[in-house]
Scaffold this motif. Structure first.
Motif, short mmCIF file in Angstrom:
data_model
loop_
_atom_site.label_atom_id
_atom_site.label_comp_id
_atom_site.label_asym_id
_atom_site.label_seq_id
_atom_site.Cartn_x
_atom_site.Cartn_y
_atom_site.Cartn_z
N SER A 48 130.50 -8.08 -12.40
CA SER A 48 130.99 -9.60 -11.83
C SER A 48 132.07 -9.74 -10.80
O SER A 48 132.40 -10.63 -10.54
N LEU A 49 132.64 -8.51 -10.74
CA LEU A 49 133.71 -8.40 -9.65
C LEU A 49 133.26 -8.46 -8.43
O LEU A 49 132.08 -7.94 -8.07
N PRO A 50 133.79 -8.81 -7.44
CA PRO A 50 133.52 -9.26 -6.12
C PRO A 50 132.71 -8.24 -5.24
O PRO A 50 132.16 -8.22 -4.44
N ASN A 51 133.68 -7.09 -5.34
CA ASN A 51 133.27 -5.96 -4.35
C ASN A 51 132.08 -4.97 -5.10
O ASN A 51 131.61 -3.81 -4.57
N PHE A 52 131.43 -5.54 -6.51
CA PHE A 52 130.17 -4.88 -6.70
C PHE A 52 129.07 -5.52 -5.94
O PHE A 52 128.47 -6.37 -6.09
N ALA A 104 134.19 -11.49 -18.68
CA ALA A 104 134.21 -11.33 -17.32
C ALA A 104 135.19 -12.17 -16.56
O ALA A 104 135.76 -11.81 -15.40
N ARG A 105 135.48 -13.52 -17.41
CA ARG A 105 136.93 -14.05 -16.98
C ARG A 105 137.99 -13.57 -17.16
O ARG A 105 139.10 -13.58 -16.21
N LEU A 106 137.96 -12.57 -18.26
CA LEU A 106 139.31 -12.11 -18.41
C LEU A 106 139.71 -11.12 -17.25
O LEU A 106 140.88 -11.09 -17.02
N ILE A 107 138.73 -10.50 -16.90
CA ILE A 107 138.92 -9.39 -15.66
C ILE A 107 138.77 -10.11 -14.33
O ILE A 107 138.98 -9.24 -13.28
N GLY A 108 138.72 -11.10 -14.29
CA GLY A 108 138.70 -11.77 -12.78
C GLY A 108 137.32 -11.86 -12.30
O GLY A 108 137.27 -11.80 -11.08
N GLY A 109 136.30 -11.86 -12.93
CA GLY A 109 134.87 -11.62 -12.49
C GLY A 109 134.47 -13.06 -11.72
O GLY A 109 134.88 -13.98 -12.01
N THR A 110 133.75 -12.99 -10.57
CA THR A 110 133.75 -14.18 -9.67
C THR A 110 132.14 -14.42 -9.70
O THR A 110 131.59 -15.49 -8.97
N ARG A 111 131.10 -13.71 -10.24
CA ARG A 111 129.82 -13.85 -10.12
C ARG A 111 129.36 -14.29 -11.43
O ARG A 111 129.82 -13.98 -12.53
N GLU A 112 128.24 -15.29 -11.25
CA GLU A 112 127.63 -16.01 -12.34
C GLU A 112 126.31 -15.09 -12.86
O GLU A 112 125.75 -14.88 -13.90
N TYR A 113 125.78 -14.41 -11.90
CA TYR A 113 124.62 -13.48 -11.80
C TYR A 113 124.76 -12.28 -11.16
O TYR A 113 125.48 -12.30 -10.18
N VAL A 114 124.26 -11.17 -11.79
CA VAL A 114 124.52 -10.01 -11.10
C VAL A 114 123.19 -9.14 -10.74
O VAL A 114 122.23 -9.52 -11.69
N ASP A 115 123.08 -8.67 -9.87
CA ASP A 115 121.83 -8.08 -9.20
C ASP A 115 121.65 -6.57 -10.05
O ASP A 115 122.35 -5.88 -10.13
N VAL A 116 120.41 -6.61 -10.40
CA VAL A 116 119.84 -5.52 -11.30
C VAL A 116 119.11 -4.53 -10.55
O VAL A 116 117.91 -4.70 -9.85
N GLY A 117 119.35 -2.99 -10.73
CA GLY A 117 118.41 -1.97 -10.40
C GLY A 117 118.02 -1.06 -11.56
O GLY A 117 118.70 -1.39 -12.52
N ILE A 118 116.99 -0.42 -11.14
CA ILE A 118 116.34 0.37 -12.40
C ILE A 118 116.62 1.83 -11.82
O ILE A 118 116.58 2.38 -10.53
N SER A 119 116.82 2.76 -12.61
CA SER A 119 116.74 4.19 -12.51
C SER A 119 115.81 4.79 -13.11
O SER A 119 115.58 4.90 -14.21
N LEU A 120 114.89 5.54 -12.26
CA LEU A 120 113.70 5.96 -12.74
C LEU A 120 113.92 7.48 -12.91
O LEU A 120 114.39 8.22 -11.89
N GLY A 121 113.55 8.15 -14.12
CA GLY A 121 113.75 9.43 -14.30
C GLY A 121 112.77 10.15 -13.53
O GLY A 121 111.68 9.81 -12.76
N ILE A 122 112.78 11.59 -13.43
CA ILE A 122 111.96 12.47 -12.53
C ILE A 122 110.65 12.36 -13.39
O ILE A 122 110.59 12.50 -14.40
N GLN A 123 109.75 12.23 -12.18
CA GLN A 123 108.14 12.02 -12.75
C GLN A 123 107.53 13.32 -12.57
O GLN A 123 108.00 14.45 -11.77
N ALA A 124 106.31 13.39 -12.89
CA ALA A 124 105.40 14.78 -12.79
C ALA A 124 104.95 14.88 -11.51
O ALA A 124 104.81 15.92 -11.01
N THR A 125 104.58 13.78 -10.84
CA THR A 125 104.15 13.99 -9.63
C THR A 125 104.46 12.61 -8.77
O THR A 125 104.85 11.70 -9.27
N PRO A 126 104.46 12.82 -7.39
CA PRO A 126 104.53 11.93 -6.46
C PRO A 126 103.78 10.58 -6.90
O PRO A 126 104.39 9.48 -6.74
#
Ligand code: OSB
Ligand code: MG
Length: 372
Positions: A309-313, A123-145
């Motif tokens: 960790s780059l700033p525009n993420f 992360a330092r090599l590429i110029g990352g500026t964040r120490e923590y990154v926000d995480v999302g989850i991707s939920l696959g298609i489910q059988a019912t609502p």
């Protein structure tokens, strides 16, 4: 200076804890090509190819990437001197069309080797500026609502900062609306993986008042023009994934108004140099980006976390912890997420920041080829 003296390709088979369904297909185990790189200095690292078995995301597949790596990518790298990993992308593009996922596996590995060689975190090599990154989850298609609502409930309880709902024909408006009604303020979005055409504008208009963060890749995988037409009918931002395969496509998106957000997956755009160029262009043009995922093992995840960790993420990435996907990952320690929905960027260790578990990889390996 970087000079790779050996590249070792390995294909591993890694079963997913549960099948993952998107509009164009279902995955239940990953076939993953890993690339181990050895530099003349003695530094080594690994890269991961994000292509899967079937051509249902982009054309690249495991069985195209392997021979492309052997015959076209490796010979352009082996023995050649590079002043810095940023020079690798141009070397792989010159008279060499497409095959971004094969190129990216090695191009990213070169950044990993350079970080090891210099003894600094990736992360330092590429110029990352964040120490923590926000995480999302991707939920696959489910059988019912109802089933989807329970999945969203679980994800929010774990702390995820964004919940992406996979949609497809007949599994869209009712599903997303149910999730929104159950969780009025949750950070929700929908990913269509190209399931729709401009004849389906009404489907998106029906979801436009649900306060979604974005609609990801509603139309064809290689389309830029029609997305611009769709965006005119919607206030919800469109985010492009599949269509953005290089910097020029990101520029086209901005020129034509085809979307307002980009999901950057380094494997899709040919590696880190291209990802960073897209990131920088988007930053200059007020376009937020976030890091997408391809159900990577812990090795690919290390690259995604460093990139995020780059700033525009500026939105949570599809960088779920190891345990979301695998009974046991191929690195130690495994990637984890705090209850606040963030992952710590490993800034206290050089290179990828995790140890690659060779014994585990050996157990999972189905073929090996060493190139020098
Ligand atoms: O469209 O973002 C996508 C997985 C495989 C293929 C395409 C996509 C995805 C995901 C998974 O959404 C994200 C993850 O790695 O968690
Ligand atoms: Mg997507």
């Amino acid at each position: 200076m970087l000079q790779i003296v050996r590249l070792t390709l390995r294909e591993i088979k890694l079963p997913l804890k549960e099948p993952f369904q998107i509009s164009s297909g279902t995955m239940s185990a990953r076939r993953i090509i890993l690339v181990e790189l050895e530099d003349a200095s003695g530094a080594t690292s690994w890269g991961e190819c994000v292509a899967d078995d079937a051509p249902n995301y982009l054309p690249d597949v495991v069985d195209s990437c392997w021979p492309m790596l052997v015959r076209w990518v490796a010979p352009r790298i082996l023995g050649r001197r590079f002043g810095a990993p940023g020079e690798v992308h141009a070397q792989l593009e010159d008279g060499f069309r497409g095959h971004n996922m094969a190129k990216a596996a090695v191009e990213m590995g070169m950044w990993g080797v350079e970080a090891e060689r210099l003894g600094i975190p990736l992360a330092r090599l590429i110029g990352g500026t964040r120490e923590y990154v926000d995480v999302g989850i991707s939920l696959g298609i489910q059988a019912t609502p109802e089933a989807l609502v329970e999945k969203v409930r679980g994800a929010l309880a774990q702390g995820y900062r964004k919940v992406k709902i996979k949609i497809g024909r007949g599994k869209d408006v009712d599903f997303v609306r149910a999730a929104r009604q159950a969780f009025p303020d949750a950070p929700l979005m929908a990913d269509a993986n190209n399931a729709y055409t401009l004849d389906d504008i009404d489907t998106f208009v029906a979801m436009d008042d649900l306060g979604l963060m974005m609609f990801e890749q509603p139309l064809a995988w290689d389309d830029i023009v029609r997305h611009a037409e769709l965006q005119k009918h919607l206030k919800t931002p469109i985010c492009l994934d599949e269509s953005i395969t290089n910097l020029e496509r990101a520029q086209d998106m901005v020129t034509l108004g085809s979307g307002r957000i980009i999901n950057i997956k380094p494997g899709r755009v040919g590696g880190f140099s291209s990802s960073i160029a897209i990131h920088d262009f988007c930053e200059s043009n007020g376009i937020p980006v976030w890091c997408g995922g391809m159900l990577e093992s812990g090795i690919g995840r290390a690259y995604n976390i460093a990139l995020a960790s780059l700033p525009n993420f500026r939105k949570p990435g599809d960088i779920s912890p190891s345990a979301r996907y695998w009974a046991r990952d191929i690195i130690t320690p495994e990637w984890t997420m705090g209850a606040d929905g963030t992952t710590r960027v490993p800034l206290d260790r050089p290179g990828l920041g995790v140890t690659v578990d060779r014994d585990r990889i050996d157990d999972l390996t189905v073929r090996v080829e060493s190139l020098s």
